[in-house]
Each structure stands twice: as structure tokens, then as C-alpha cells.
Motif scaffolding. Sequence first.
Motif, short mmCIF file in Angstrom:
data_model
loop_
_atom_site.label_atom_id
_atom_site.label_comp_id
_atom_site.label_asym_id
_atom_site.label_seq_id
_atom_site.Cartn_x
_atom_site.Cartn_y
_atom_site.Cartn_z
N LEU A 167 -8.62 1.09 11.53
CA LEU A 167 -7.53 1.64 10.73
C LEU A 167 -6.22 0.93 11.04
O LEU A 167 -5.44 0.62 10.13
N GLY A 168 -5.97 0.66 12.32
CA GLY A 168 -4.76 -0.05 12.68
C GLY A 168 -4.72 -1.44 12.09
O GLY A 168 -3.66 -1.92 11.64
N GLN A 169 -5.87 -2.11 12.04
CA GLN A 169 -5.94 -3.45 11.47
C GLN A 169 -5.69 -3.40 9.96
O GLN A 169 -5.02 -4.29 9.40
N LEU A 170 -6.19 -2.39 9.29
CA LEU A 170 -5.94 -2.23 7.86
C LEU A 170 -4.44 -2.02 7.59
O LEU A 170 -3.86 -2.64 6.70
N MET A 171 -3.83 -1.13 8.37
CA MET A 171 -2.41 -0.87 8.18
C MET A 171 -1.58 -2.11 8.49
O MET A 171 -0.57 -2.38 7.84
N ARG A 172 -2.03 -2.86 9.47
CA ARG A 172 -1.29 -4.06 9.86
C ARG A 172 -1.23 -5.08 8.73
O ARG A 172 -0.21 -5.73 8.51
N HIS A 173 -2.34 -5.22 8.00
CA HIS A 173 -2.40 -6.26 6.97
C HIS A 173 -1.91 -5.77 5.61
O HIS A 173 -1.85 -6.56 4.67
N SER A 174 -1.56 -4.49 5.48
CA SER A 174 -1.10 -4.00 4.18
C SER A 174 0.19 -4.67 3.77
O SER A 174 0.39 -5.01 2.60
N ARG A 175 1.12 -4.90 4.73
CA ARG A 175 2.37 -5.57 4.38
C ARG A 175 2.13 -7.03 4.01
O ARG A 175 2.76 -7.57 3.10
N ARG A 176 1.20 -7.69 4.71
CA ARG A 176 0.92 -9.10 4.42
C ARG A 176 0.38 -9.27 3.01
O ARG A 176 0.69 -10.24 2.33
N ILE A 177 -0.45 -8.30 2.60
CA ILE A 177 -0.98 -8.37 1.24
C ILE A 177 0.12 -8.13 0.23
O ILE A 177 0.21 -8.78 -0.82
N ASP A 178 1.01 -7.21 0.54
CA ASP A 178 2.10 -6.90 -0.39
C ASP A 178 3.05 -8.09 -0.56
O ASP A 178 3.61 -8.30 -1.64
N ASP A 179 3.23 -8.89 0.52
CA ASP A 179 4.13 -10.03 0.48
C ASP A 179 3.40 -11.35 0.26
O ASP A 179 3.88 -12.42 0.64
N SER A 180 2.23 -11.30 -0.35
CA SER A 180 1.37 -12.49 -0.42
C SER A 180 1.66 -13.39 -1.61
O SER A 180 0.98 -14.40 -1.78
N ASP A 181 2.62 -13.00 -2.47
CA ASP A 181 2.98 -13.85 -3.62
C ASP A 181 1.77 -14.18 -4.48
O ASP A 181 1.52 -15.36 -4.83
N GLY A 182 1.00 -13.19 -4.83
CA GLY A 182 -0.12 -13.40 -5.73
C GLY A 182 -1.43 -13.77 -5.06
O GLY A 182 -2.45 -13.90 -5.73
N ARG A 183 -1.42 -14.00 -3.74
CA ARG A 183 -2.65 -14.36 -3.03
C ARG A 183 -3.31 -13.14 -2.40
O ARG A 183 -4.03 -13.26 -1.43
N TRP A 184 -3.08 -11.97 -2.98
CA TRP A 184 -3.56 -10.76 -2.34
C TRP A 184 -5.08 -10.67 -2.36
O TRP A 184 -5.68 -10.09 -1.44
N VAL A 185 -5.73 -11.22 -3.36
CA VAL A 185 -7.20 -11.19 -3.41
C VAL A 185 -7.77 -12.01 -2.25
O VAL A 185 -8.70 -11.59 -1.56
N GLU A 186 -7.19 -13.19 -2.04
CA GLU A 186 -7.64 -14.04 -0.94
C GLU A 186 -7.44 -13.35 0.41
O GLU A 186 -8.33 -13.34 1.27
N LEU A 187 -6.26 -12.74 0.60
CA LEU A 187 -6.00 -12.04 1.85
C LEU A 187 -6.88 -10.81 2.00
O LEU A 187 -7.29 -10.45 3.10
N LEU A 188 -7.14 -10.13 0.86
CA LEU A 188 -7.99 -8.94 0.91
C LEU A 188 -9.37 -9.29 1.44
O LEU A 188 -9.94 -8.56 2.26
N ILE A 189 -9.90 -10.41 0.98
CA ILE A 189 -11.23 -10.83 1.42
C ILE A 189 -11.23 -11.32 2.86
O ILE A 189 -12.08 -10.98 3.67
N SER A 190 -10.23 -12.14 3.20
CA SER A 190 -10.22 -12.78 4.51
C SER A 190 -9.74 -11.88 5.64
O SER A 190 -10.19 -12.00 6.77
N LYS A 191 -8.82 -10.94 5.34
CA LYS A 191 -8.21 -10.15 6.40
C LYS A 191 -8.67 -8.70 6.43
O LYS A 191 -8.68 -8.07 7.49
N VAL A 192 -9.04 -8.14 5.29
CA VAL A 192 -9.27 -6.70 5.21
C VAL A 192 -10.74 -6.33 5.13
O VAL A 192 -11.11 -5.19 5.43
N SER A 193 -11.59 -7.27 4.78
CA SER A 193 -13.00 -6.93 4.61
C SER A 193 -13.63 -6.42 5.91
O SER A 193 -14.38 -5.43 5.90
N LEU A 194 -13.36 -7.08 7.03
CA LEU A 194 -13.94 -6.65 8.30
C LEU A 194 -13.50 -5.25 8.70
O LEU A 194 -14.35 -4.40 8.97
#
Length: 425
Positions: free
Chosen positions: A175-202
Motif C-alpha cells: 500500500l505504501g508503494q502504491l501511494m508513493r507512486h501515485s504522485r509520479r503517475i500524476d506528474d508523468s506528462d502522459g506517460r502514466w500507462v508506462e509508469l502504471l505497468i512498470s511501477k504499480v503492477s507489483l
Amino acid sequence: MPARMTSWGATLLWMLPLGIILISAGFYGADAPLASLLLSAGLIVPTTVIVITGRQPPSLLTWFAAGVLAAFCGYGFWRGWIISGAHEYAVLIAAAAVFYFAKAGAQSSKRADQMWLFTLFAGGVLVAAGFLDFMSDPSTNFGRERPYHQDRLSAPFLSANTAATFCSLVLLQSLGQLMRHSRRIDDSDGRWVELLISKVSLPIITLLLAVSALFLTASRAGVVAAMIAAILLIGWEMSARLKRREASGSTLMALAWLFIFSAVLAAAYFLSGEMFWERMTIADADVTRQSSLSSYFDAIWYQPLFGHGLGGFQFVNDFVAGNGDADLLQGQGAAHNVYLQWMIQAGLVGATAMFGAMLVIVFRLLRGLRRRQRQRSMIRTAIVIVVFVGLHGLVDYGLEIPFISWWLAWLLGISVGTASRTGRS
């Protein structure tokens, strides 16, 4: 050789203690004297090597803590308690060694992230193995008949309550890892799908597995304490972002993760929460735990200052079992309360030293929140994990299992190492 491969190769060397801890899972969490002694030695040796060969000598605080631990073990040796409690003293020393090793490894920001992520992956694999084993045959533990807690998920431990402690640790880290990456996805400038797969899937996968497995343990206190800790973590993350006046999108993303967690929780409950609810309905009628805790509280006053030594619980248990609760108490291997357990075995002096050490760790984590510019979510997660362990320890003995104490020491070592650095280093 590519720099990225070199970096991961160095990190794998720093993961040696975690590998030994994972080996202990094959021995029911090293919950046996011989296994705990051998694996403790395997954890102490690498730390000794880095102390001798390390570029930075241990701090004065580290030497002071080592001196207190040496005095504690020396007193046990002088009293003759080592004969029956050598394995427990070894586990305690090994936990301190694991903490120091992880803290030293986390002095690099990138390596700390890698160690934290690899630990989450290892925890997820272990939870998945226990979950699949239970779903294939609920009556056995990896093919072996279980002595108790039949029809409750307990793999890879003997106790389902210990399994609940471990599943909760994985849940909170996910849960902490999910919350940590939520801001990175929000600030990803359109690369949120890539970050979602690489950072949030695990963390999403490990969260699903951990919540489902936690309900299958049917541990009432484990589930309640984990949910309190999860709500605290989500609320703390959202509050921290509001205080920093971040973009509203980040707050919306945090609310989205709250909704996702609630959905995961609801789905897991409907899939595997029936047994948990059945045990909740009989909670008022179950007075065995209260009766045993009352007897153990009275046992503190036999040796209130220095206790009966590590490994001495069984002797005290047999002594107090003659007051009408013999049938109940003689079947207990622990006090089902880590605070009473430590008071009985280490007395007021030893318990104060242990609680003092935890307070110092929490203080350093809180100080790191003010000093660090990044990785704050990791530090907050570690603090919430301490809160969870403290809550669950009121009614269970997970910390008395070597695997759990070593796993917690590993997580806290990484977090304190991270919190000890300044800026973005």
C-alpha cells in the motif's frame, strides 16, 4: 558491463541477509532451537564482515546499543540462562545484525529503493506460495499435517496468527508503494500507462494476494490491526500532500488509491472472509486468551527487574499452570502478548531497553521525514508498520518467531538508513 546491471549486482550482494531470512521460511520461520541457531549465525557473519571492512566505522550510538546488547546477553550467561535460551539470545543478536546490515546498505538512495522493492517482491512470492498451498489443500501446510489451526491459512508458519502478521507487513508495504507512486503517475506528462505497468503492477498484485491471504488466516486481531494501520497510512499520505499544497490532481490520485484499496478489501472479504467473520461472531464467548493473559500478568512479579531470561517462558508457564488453568496454559508456547512475554523473560530492565530501542528508531524515522526531500512514503510506511506490530503484539506473539523479527528488522534497517541521509543523496 552496463551500469544498471552493475548496480543490481551490487544490490544482490546487499540482499544476502534477506536470502537467509527467506530460507528460514522453509523451517516454519526458524521456530526451532537448531534452525534458529544456525540461521542466526548465518545472519551475524555478514554484518561482522561489513563492520570490520566498512569504510565508515559504527557510530557512538551503535556502539552503545551493542554494549547494552552484550551486557544483556552476558547477564544471561552469568545466570546460566544460555543453556536453555541460547537460540533466543542468538535470534536477538541476529535481529540487531540484520538491522545494521540493512541500514548500511541503504546509505545509497538508489540501492535503498532497490532493496525495498526486492523485499516487496520476495514477500509477495512467499505470500503467493502460502495462498496457493492453502487453496490446493487447506488441511496441510505444504503437504505436511498441521498440529493446530487446521483450515486456516498458516503457511509458511505453524500459526495462522503469525501468518497474519507477515501478510499484514506485505500488505502495508504494498500500500505504501502504491501511494508513493501515485504522485509520479500524476506528474508523468502522459506517460502514466508506462509508469502504471512498470511501477504499480507489483504492489497491486502483492496487495491483492496479501489481503486475500490475511482474511484466510481468520486472525481477528491481525485483520483489525492491519485495517487500522492501512487507514492510518492512507490518511497520513493524503494529509502530507495537502500540507505541501501539491496539485489537486495528486490528492485526487490519492483518493483513487483509497477507493482501489477499499475495492480490493471488499473483493477479498467476499472471496475469503467467511471464516474470519465466523471467528468474529464467537469473539465474546472466547475467554481463553483473557484468562491466560491474566495469569501471565501475575507471573511478572516473580522476577520483576531482570525476568527469567530468554528461553525461560516455558518454565514460568509450567509454574503458573497449577492455579486451575493447567489444561489451558500448558498448551501455550507463548504469552500471546509480546509485552508480557518480554516482561516475563527480560524483566523491567530488559523490556525498557527493547522499548527504548524502538523509540529511538521511530524518532530517527520521524526526523528523517523532516530532513528528506524524497522517499518519505517509505519512511511513513515503516512508522505505520511499527504501529501495526505494536497493536498486533497486544494479543499475539508474531515477533517471537525469528522470521518475523528478522523481517521487521530488515524493513526498519532500510528505512532508518534512508532517513539518516540528507537531501536527495
